[in-house]
Write a protein that holds these residues in place. Structure first.
Motif, short mmCIF file in Angstrom:
data_model
loop_
_atom_site.label_atom_id
_atom_site.label_comp_id
_atom_site.label_asym_id
_atom_site.label_seq_id
_atom_site.Cartn_x
_atom_site.Cartn_y
_atom_site.Cartn_z
N GLU A 133 -21.97 53.59 -54.80
CA GLU A 133 -23.33 53.54 -55.30
C GLU A 133 -23.69 52.10 -55.66
OE1 GLU A 133 -23.77 56.14 -58.53
OE2 GLU A 133 -23.31 57.96 -57.42
N LEU A 134 -24.91 51.72 -55.33
CA LEU A 134 -25.38 50.37 -55.66
C LEU A 134 -25.60 50.26 -57.15
CD1 LEU A 134 -27.93 49.71 -52.78
CD2 LEU A 134 -25.63 48.80 -53.00
N ILE A 135 -25.21 49.11 -57.70
CA ILE A 135 -25.43 48.86 -59.12
C ILE A 135 -26.27 47.61 -59.25
CG2 ILE A 135 -23.30 49.97 -59.83
CD1 ILE A 135 -22.01 47.23 -60.06
N GLY A 136 -26.99 47.53 -60.35
CA GLY A 136 -27.82 46.35 -60.59
C GLY A 136 -29.15 46.47 -59.86
N SER A 137 -30.03 45.57 -60.19
CA SER A 137 -31.35 45.53 -59.56
C SER A 137 -31.46 44.25 -58.75
CB SER A 137 -32.45 45.57 -60.63
OG SER A 137 -33.72 45.45 -60.03
N PRO A 138 -31.49 44.32 -57.41
CA PRO A 138 -31.51 43.11 -56.60
C PRO A 138 -32.72 42.23 -56.89
CG PRO A 138 -31.04 45.06 -55.26
CD PRO A 138 -31.45 45.54 -56.61
N SER A 139 -33.84 42.82 -57.30
CA SER A 139 -35.05 42.04 -57.51
C SER A 139 -34.97 41.16 -58.75
CB SER A 139 -36.25 42.98 -57.62
OG SER A 139 -36.09 43.85 -58.71
N LEU A 140 -33.98 41.36 -59.60
CA LEU A 140 -33.90 40.61 -60.84
C LEU A 140 -32.81 39.55 -60.83
CD1 LEU A 140 -34.38 43.48 -63.44
CD2 LEU A 140 -36.11 41.96 -62.49
N THR A 141 -32.02 39.47 -59.79
CA THR A 141 -30.94 38.51 -59.76
C THR A 141 -31.46 37.15 -59.32
OG1 THR A 141 -30.41 39.18 -57.50
CG2 THR A 141 -29.21 40.27 -59.28
N PRO A 142 -30.96 36.07 -59.91
CA PRO A 142 -31.46 34.73 -59.53
C PRO A 142 -31.24 34.41 -58.06
CG PRO A 142 -30.26 34.63 -61.61
CD PRO A 142 -30.05 36.00 -61.06
N ILE A 143 -30.11 34.81 -57.50
CA ILE A 143 -29.84 34.45 -56.11
C ILE A 143 -30.78 35.18 -55.15
CG2 ILE A 143 -28.09 36.24 -55.70
CD1 ILE A 143 -26.51 34.02 -54.20
N THR A 144 -31.21 36.39 -55.51
CA THR A 144 -32.19 37.10 -54.69
C THR A 144 -33.55 36.41 -54.75
OG1 THR A 144 -31.01 39.15 -55.16
CG2 THR A 144 -33.22 39.34 -54.24
N ILE A 145 -33.92 35.93 -55.93
CA ILE A 145 -35.18 35.19 -56.08
C ILE A 145 -35.14 33.92 -55.25
CG2 ILE A 145 -36.65 34.01 -57.74
CD1 ILE A 145 -35.67 35.97 -59.86
N VAL A 146 -34.01 33.23 -55.28
CA VAL A 146 -33.88 31.98 -54.51
C VAL A 146 -33.91 32.27 -53.02
CG1 VAL A 146 -32.30 30.09 -53.98
CG2 VAL A 146 -32.69 30.75 -56.35
N ALA A 147 -33.28 33.37 -52.58
CA ALA A 147 -33.30 33.72 -51.17
C ALA A 147 -34.73 33.95 -50.68
CB ALA A 147 -32.45 34.97 -50.93
N LYS A 148 -35.52 34.66 -51.47
CA LYS A 148 -36.93 34.88 -51.11
C LYS A 148 -37.69 33.56 -51.10
CE LYS A 148 -40.97 37.61 -52.47
NZ LYS A 148 -41.51 38.59 -53.46
N LEU A 149 -37.38 32.66 -52.05
CA LEU A 149 -38.04 31.36 -52.10
C LEU A 149 -37.70 30.52 -50.88
CD1 LEU A 149 -39.71 29.36 -53.86
CD2 LEU A 149 -37.54 28.61 -54.84
N ILE A 150 -36.43 30.51 -50.47
CA ILE A 150 -36.03 29.72 -49.30
C ILE A 150 -36.65 30.29 -48.02
CG2 ILE A 150 -34.05 29.04 -47.90
CD1 ILE A 150 -34.33 27.49 -50.49
N ASP A 151 -36.74 31.62 -47.91
CA ASP A 151 -37.39 32.21 -46.74
C ASP A 151 -38.86 31.79 -46.66
OD1 ASP A 151 -35.03 33.40 -46.06
OD2 ASP A 151 -35.54 35.38 -46.85
N GLY A 152 -39.53 31.77 -47.81
CA GLY A 152 -40.90 31.30 -47.81
C GLY A 152 -41.01 29.83 -47.44
N TYR A 153 -40.04 29.02 -47.91
CA TYR A 153 -40.04 27.59 -47.57
C TYR A 153 -39.80 27.39 -46.07
CZ TYR A 153 -38.56 22.69 -47.51
OH TYR A 153 -38.44 21.35 -47.23
N LEU A 154 -38.89 28.19 -45.50
CA LEU A 154 -38.64 28.10 -44.06
C LEU A 154 -39.90 28.43 -43.26
CD1 LEU A 154 -35.11 29.77 -43.87
CD2 LEU A 154 -35.64 27.38 -43.37
N ALA A 155 -40.66 29.42 -43.72
CA ALA A 155 -41.90 29.76 -43.03
C ALA A 155 -42.92 28.64 -43.12
CB ALA A 155 -42.47 31.06 -43.61
N GLU A 156 -42.90 27.86 -44.21
CA GLU A 156 -43.85 26.75 -44.37
C GLU A 156 -43.48 25.55 -43.51
OE1 GLU A 156 -46.69 26.40 -46.01
OE2 GLU A 156 -46.69 28.50 -46.64
N VAL A 157 -42.19 25.28 -43.38
CA VAL A 157 -41.77 24.09 -42.62
C VAL A 157 -41.57 24.41 -41.14
CG1 VAL A 157 -40.70 23.10 -44.66
CG2 VAL A 157 -39.30 24.46 -43.10
N ALA A 158 -41.54 25.67 -40.76
CA ALA A 158 -41.27 26.05 -39.37
C ALA A 158 -42.30 25.48 -38.38
CB ALA A 158 -41.21 27.58 -39.24
N PRO A 159 -43.61 25.36 -38.73
CA PRO A 159 -44.56 24.82 -37.75
C PRO A 159 -44.35 23.34 -37.42
CG PRO A 159 -45.70 26.12 -39.41
CD PRO A 159 -44.31 25.94 -39.89
#
Length: 622
Positions: free
Chosen positions: A390-416
């Motif tokens: 069973e999964l434990i913890g909330s992925p949306s509240l972990t710092p590394i998950t927040i950073v992963a979402k931030l880096i994905d957004g940054y990649l989308a901005e610099v990709a063009p």
């Protein structure tokens, strides 16, 4: 303003151009030159108060001239201070203030105006005024410290600078609400002894507003950075909280580093710059030194200052070409709290002429590496860790998950950016651990934008880029988009279609399970005396929702069957040009085609069964 009156004689000094005359009725027998100003005085009042003047007058009188002339070129404070000293020697009224007491104290020491020549001499008077009046007041201590800049060598020798700084440090480290001096000196309303506000001397009974711990931030920004650093060092030695020190450093930097206000509001930035004034802004050399010193003074702790401030400091430091160690320290500080950053913070322009990319991707890569090291050192666990399956913890509240979402957004901005090379894009995307992304939708969006902006990529490069994402972690919406995306390689499209069918099968199986549970619960409820009040309406509405969901799934399965049929026809056409063994070895289409056929039959059977169950349930309810 605190002041004291010395003497009782009326003012008998008159100025004529660049000369001062003492109108006592006696002819002048002494001329003292101080800078461009000359003072026509008498010997006795001066030599009776100053040992230096006594020696100089004695030496000049030995030459036989009745009217001697002296030159004081190095007296602290210059002609203005000597004018006050001359008045004091004549016993005239002298007003001591926080603005002139330091000059008078240093000049009195220079002229050796000690108690040996007379009781109540100027050294004693100025020392008493400093200790009993100036150093007891925040505002007067600050004014006196400002005057030490012109006489820093004299003031340091007499410990005046140190005493003023210690006075300020003590007051800043004390709760301002325990005393009345901060409120009264900051232009606030006066207080009565009982604590009520005074209006025209009458107590209103209202309580004064409490002050926060940052009440002194703006006051100390008038100090030069040399004095400010001394003040911060004394505060640290007195145990002031690091967040208070960091807040003061941030406030000071925002006032004297215009680059930090680049992304602030127009009104806020203009008001801040107008308060400082264009002449008060330091030069680029001083700003560079200021950035490096603030980096050294800031405590190395997380969240003491905002991430936006650190990014602004880093951006300004890169523009001013600060030392590499300063840049590395700022990147490490940002890495410690990267989960508090925003996408706007990461979009730093690239100012290095050796690379042609629009944004500084290398800097973001280093910051991300610092974050991952800190996260691992602090015991940051995988957001998808399992406990007995069973999964434990909330992925949306972990710092590394927040950073992963931030880096994905940054990649989308610099990709063009057409100058962004594929290895650099891949390195930044792959630096984020797989477990940090619950879904790969953000990464898929960045890859799609990169493929759209770089259509010249080879097919092998496209496949290598697409391997960064996991097709099993795409949402149903992302799978639908990817299945129709002509920019993706054929292998990736087939994988997406396969996993999308698996998701649909899982969803349909879940609907069947809900339907069976609903039917069983209705029968159980009927066995205990029939359905409760309102149960029939609930059952009808649930059946309608279930039927709508099944209809939408049936349409999607039909679309997938159509797409699979088209894929089969294309594969058959390609098989005519090349042997089927090569295509089977390269793509594994034979296995996947059989799986697709099996999927179609299974889904069709499940659809028929589910439709029959719904009709049977409706007849039973009728």
């Amino acid at each position: 303003m605190a002041c004291v009156k010395l003497g009782s004689k009326s003012d008998a000094f008159q100025r004529q151009g660049q000369a001062w005359f003492c109108t006592t009725g006696l002819p002048s027998d002494l001329v003292v030159e101080v800078g461009e100003m000359s003072f026509h005085l008498h010997k006795f009042p001066l030599l009776s108060r100053s040992a230096v003047m006594e020696r100089m007058i004695t030496e000049a009188s030995e030459e036989g001239e009745e009217k001697c002339s002296l030159v004081l070129s190095d007296i602290p404070g210059g002609a203005k201070t000597f004018e006050l000293i001359a008045k004091f020697c004549y016993g005239m009224k002298l007003e001591l203030t926080a603005s002139n007491v330091v000059h008078l104290r240093c000049a009195a020491e220079h002229l050796e105006m000690t108690e040996e020549l007379g009781e109540g001499n100027l050294i004693m008077k100025t020392d008493n005024f400093l200790n009993q009046v100036v150093l007891r007041s925040w505002k007067d201590s600050l004014k006196a410290l400002l005057t030490c800049v012109d006489l820093i060598s004299y003031a340091d020798e007499l410990n005046i600078t140190k005493r003023c700084i210690e006075s300020l440090a003590i007051k800043a480290s004390t709760d301002p609400n325990l005393f009345g001096w901060p409120i009264m000196e900051h232009g606030g309303p006066l207080q009565s002894p009982g604590g009520g506000l005074l209006w025209n001397g009458i107590s209103t009974g209202a309580r004064p507003k409490n002050l926060s711990s940052d009440w002194w931030y703006e006051d100390v920004t008038v100090l030069s950075f040399a004095l400010y650093k001394m003040l911060i060092s004394v505060m640290e030695s007195r145990g002031i909280k690091p967040e208070i020190i960091a807040g003061s450093l941030s406030f000071y930097a925002k006032k004297y580093l215009p680059g930090l206000n680049r992304r602030r509001g127009i009104t806020e930035s203009s008001s801040n710059l107008s308060a400082v004034g264009p002449a008060a802004l330091p030069s680029e050399v001083d700003q560079k030194s200021l950035v490096e010193d603030i980096d050294r003074l800031l405590p190395m702790q997380k969240s003491l200052v905002s991430t936006k401030f650190l990014f602004g400091l880093l951006r300004t430091g890169v523009i001013l070409q600060v030392s590499p160690s300063c840049v590395s320290n700022l990147e490490r500080r940002i890495g410690m709290q990267l989960d508090e950053a925003t996408l706007e913070d990461l979009l730093m322009p690239n100012l290095c002429h050796s690379t042609e990319t629009l944004y500084n991707v290398d800097c973001v890569q280093r910051i991300l590496e610092h974050f991952l090291v800190m996260d691992q050192a602090t015991g940051g666990a995988s957001p998808c860790s399992e406990d007995n399956g069973e999964l434990i913890g909330s992925p949306s509240l972990t710092p590394i998950t927040i950073v992963a979402k931030l880096i994905d957004g940054y990649l989308a901005e610099v990709a063009p950016d057409i100058n962004l090379k594929l290895p650099k894009f891949q390195a930044l995307a792959a630096a984020v651990p797989d477990f940090a992304r619950p879904l790969d939708d953000g990464l898929y969006r960045a890859i799609d934008i990169y493929l759209k902006s770089h259509p010249w990529l080879a097919e092998s490069d496209k496949e290598e880029l697409c391997r960064l994402m996991d097709c099993q972690k795409l949402s149903l919406e992302a799978c639908t988009h990817a299945a129709q995306n002509e920019r993706l390689p054929l292998r990736i499209v087939v994988q997406v279609l396969f996993f999308e069918q698996l998701q649909l099968r899982t969803s349909i199986a879940g609907c069947f399970l809900v339907s069976e549970n609903l039917e069983g619960s209705r029968q159980l409820r009927g066995g205990f005396g029939g359905p409760a009040e309102g149960g029939w309406d609930t059952a009808v509405s649930e059946n309608q929702v279930l039927k709508i969901g099944m209809d939408s799934m049936r349409m999607r399965v039909f679309e997938l069957e159509k797409e699979c049929s088209e894929m089969k026809r294309e594969i058959e056409k390609l098989g005519q040009a090349k042997s089927s063994s090569m295509w089977t070895k390269k793509f594994g289409f034979k296995i996947k085609s059989q799986m697709c056929s099996a999927e179609e039959k299974s889904v069709s059977r499940n659809n028929g069964n589910s439709t029959g169950k719904i009709e049977k349930l409706k007849e039973r309810r009728g």
